[in-house]
Design an enzyme around this catalytic site. Structure first.
Site, PDB file in Angstrom:
ATOM      1  N   ARG A  24     -17.733  18.264 -18.501  1.00  0.00           N
ATOM      2  CA  ARG A  24     -17.796  18.819 -20.348  1.00  0.00           C
ATOM      3  C   ARG A  24     -19.196  18.471 -20.776  1.00  0.00           C
ATOM      4  NH1 ARG A  24     -15.679  15.363 -22.889  1.00  0.00           N
ATOM      5  NH2 ARG A  24     -14.772  16.841 -24.702  1.00  0.00           N
ATOM      6  N   THR A 176      -3.679   2.481 -33.122  1.00  0.00           N
ATOM      7  CA  THR A 176      -2.686   1.097 -34.044  1.00  0.00           C
ATOM      8  C   THR A 176      -1.324   1.180 -34.404  1.00  0.00           C
ATOM      9  OG1 THR A 176      -4.815   1.405 -35.677  1.00  0.00           O
ATOM     10  CG2 THR A 176      -2.367   0.764 -37.238  1.00  0.00           C
ATOM     11  N   HIS A 197     -14.957  12.920 -30.279  1.00  0.00           N
ATOM     12  CA  HIS A 197     -14.852  13.903 -29.444  1.00  0.00           C
ATOM     13  C   HIS A 197     -15.746  14.759 -27.935  1.00  0.00           C
ATOM     14  CE1 HIS A 197     -12.456  17.981 -29.360  1.00  0.00           C
ATOM     15  NE2 HIS A 197     -13.114  18.010 -30.650  1.00  0.00           N
ATOM     16  N   ASP A 201     -10.333  15.014 -25.666  1.00  0.00           N
ATOM     17  CA  ASP A 201     -10.029  16.508 -26.196  1.00  0.00           C
ATOM     18  C   ASP A 201      -8.316  16.550 -26.494  1.00  0.00           C
ATOM     19  OD1 ASP A 201     -12.855  17.552 -25.781  1.00  0.00           O
ATOM     20  OD2 ASP A 201     -11.680  18.307 -24.156  1.00  0.00           O
TER      21      ASP A 201
END
Length: 224
Positions: A24, A176, A197, A201
């Site tokens: 990536r 949360t 990000h 992904d």
């Protein structure tokens, strides 16, 4: 299935990211430098097995989240103070606890352990200590290799979002947990998560959620 098998290894490993061979690479650079952003989502988990086993909700969710996060590399990224980005071999939950006398919260943590009972003992001890803390940090020894969890048990939410400035390159996931509710014979609880990000992904998030729900569904607590 929960069994007593291994103990936590005291030494952690931090492997610097080999960006040139990182699949990536372009995505990492794009979301780190060109369009820096985090993203968040809220889902509903079926925690019926936790309720049926009468487990302490916060403790069990911390263990299940830690178990799931540690199974996926995308959720163990971190940027050290010296600027080096890398991946921890293991991360531990850092979580908030309410002081009921002051109506303020403190942050604490405990080591992740594959064994539920070993973890639960440490987590319950940390929670009990943090309930009497008066400052932001209940413990001064919170390590670098952590991810973040908080719980808002006072209301059930459909969506929840935290704002992190784009200049902050914080890679650890933030979870949360909201108030659960009964619906058509199931116990559902909202879980919001926020990720960077550059390292995560939608596919990674879906794998985490699938793993988490699978771990909940497979809960079989065998007391030692």
């Amino acid at each position: 299935m929960v069994q007593r098998k291994r103990k936590y290894a005291e030494k952690m490993t931090f492997k610097a990211l080999d960006l040139e061979n990182y699949p990536r690479k372009e995505h990492f650079d794009f979301y780190l430098n060109r369009v820096p952003c985090t993203w968040s989502c809220t889902v509903k988990l079926d925690i019926s097995p936790i309720r049926q086993l009468r487990l302490r909700l916060y403790t069990s969710m911390l263990w299940l989240l830690a178990r799931s996060v540690n199974s996926l590399e995308a959720f163990r990224f971190a940027k050290r103070p010296d600027g080096i980005v890398g991946i921890y071999d293991q991360v531990h939950p850092s979580f908030t606890v309410l002081n009921p006398q002051l109506n303020t919260f403190s942050c604490t943590w405990c080591r992740y352990d594959d064994d539920y009972f070993t973890f639960a003992k440490a987590a319950d001890s940390a929670i009990a200590q943090a309930k009497n803390a008066k400052g932001m940090l209940a413990r001064a020894d919170i390590p670098d290799n952590i991810f973040n969890v908080s719980m808002i048990p006072w209301f059930h939410f459909e969506a929840f979002n935290l704002y992190l400035p784009q200049s902050v390159n914080y890679f650890a996931p933030i979870f949360t947990i909201g108030q659960f509710k009964e619906e058509k014979g199931r116990t559902l609880i909202p879980l919001a998560f926020q990720v960077h990000h550059a390292v995560c992904d939608g596919l990674h998030a879906s794998l985490l959620l699938k793993k988490l729900q699978s771990e909940i569904n497979a809960l079989v607590i065998k007391k030692p």
